[in-house]
Design an enzyme around this catalytic site. Structure first.
Site, PDB file in Angstrom:
ATOM      1  N   GLY A  11      39.004  38.838  48.149  1.00 27.19           N
ATOM      2  CA  GLY A  11      39.983  38.302  47.212  1.00 27.19           C
ATOM      3  C   GLY A  11      40.969  39.380  46.809  1.00 27.19           C
ATOM      4  O   GLY A  11      40.832  40.538  47.210  1.00 27.19           O
ATOM      5  N   LYS A  17      36.063  38.980  42.456  1.00 30.02           N
ATOM      6  CA  LYS A  17      35.200  39.150  43.631  1.00 30.02           C
ATOM      7  C   LYS A  17      33.969  40.012  43.343  1.00 30.02           C
ATOM      8  O   LYS A  17      32.868  39.677  43.780  1.00 30.02           O
ATOM      9  CB  LYS A  17      35.987  39.672  44.837  1.00 30.02           C
ATOM     10  CG  LYS A  17      36.628  41.016  44.647  1.00 30.02           C
ATOM     11  CD  LYS A  17      37.611  41.317  45.770  1.00 30.02           C
ATOM     12  CE  LYS A  17      38.345  42.597  45.470  1.00 30.02           C
ATOM     13  NZ  LYS A  17      39.171  42.543  44.255  1.00 30.02           N
ATOM     14  N   HIS A  53      32.608  48.732  35.864  1.00 26.24           N
ATOM     15  CA  HIS A  53      31.687  48.200  36.874  1.00 26.24           C
ATOM     16  C   HIS A  53      30.257  48.635  36.581  1.00 26.24           C
ATOM     17  O   HIS A  53      29.330  47.827  36.678  1.00 26.24           O
ATOM     18  CB  HIS A  53      32.098  48.673  38.275  1.00 26.24           C
ATOM     19  CG  HIS A  53      33.140  47.824  38.915  1.00 26.24           C
ATOM     20  ND1 HIS A  53      32.865  46.981  39.953  1.00 26.24           N
ATOM     21  CD2 HIS A  53      34.468  47.696  38.674  1.00 26.24           C
ATOM     22  CE1 HIS A  53      33.975  46.364  40.327  1.00 26.24           C
ATOM     23  NE2 HIS A  53      34.952  46.789  39.567  1.00 26.24           N
TER      24      HIS A  53
END
Length: 184
Positions: A11, A17, A53
């Site tokens: 993506g 994603k 993340h």
């Protein structure tokens, strides 16, 4: 022979994603090893992205940092009953074509590493989830180096998608099944 369990999630930037791939890994109920391809640098904004993340991932997941030897990391950590989440091919390619020392290797070296990656994915025995960016939907970029990067990422994305048993395109946080589960 057991069919390959390779899922490809692709993506644009901020398409969701990575979060989708993380959900797939969690839903697998397998032990997860997160293979990060980002090269940590002195860039504060990029460091904040990496921290975001890290904060989102479950603490019990293993982490492997593989900024260039992705095939080696897969071979070392792949096993039946394990899930490897690779995030992402986009940064892995950037590390190869634009190394930290600024000395670009010959293209043949990248092609050899790309072939090693394909072999590692083909031989994998566990569940593999690979994340990548789709950057080829816009105009043809200016500059030889940028065109090379866009072309090579498009090629590796096509090869990984062909190897995959499932492929999903992420758009605005919504998954669109391209291949495999949910695809008619």
């Amino acid at each position: 022979m057991t069919p390959r369990d390779l899922t490809f999630v692709i993506g644009g930037a901020r398409s969701g994603k990575s979060a989708h791939a993380e959900r797939l890994a969690s839903d697998s109920a397998l032990p997860v090893t997160y293979i990060a391809t980002a090269r940590v640098s002195g860039d504060a904004e990029f460091a904040a992205r990496i921290a975001h993340h890290r904060a989102r991932r479950p603490a019990h997941w293993s982490l492997v940092e593989a900024d260039s030897d992705l095939a080696g990391a897969i071979a070392q950590h792949d096993a039946p009953g394990q899930c490897l989440l690779i995030d992402c091919l986009t940064l892995w390619l950037a590390n190869l074509l634009c190394p930290a020392d600024g000395v670009a290797p010959p293209l043949s070296q990248y092609h050899a590493q790309s072939a090693e990656l394909e072999a590692a994915l083909t031989e994998a025995r566990g569940k593999i989830i690979v994340v990548s960016n789709e950057i080829g939907l816009g105009v043809v970029p200016l500059g030889e180096a940028t065109r090379l990067y866009v072309d090579e990422l498009g090629r590796i994305n096509q090869r990984v998608a062909a190897l995959s048993s499932a492929a999903t395109l992420m758009v605005a946080g919504l998954p669109l099944a391209l291949k495999g589960a949910g695809h008619a």
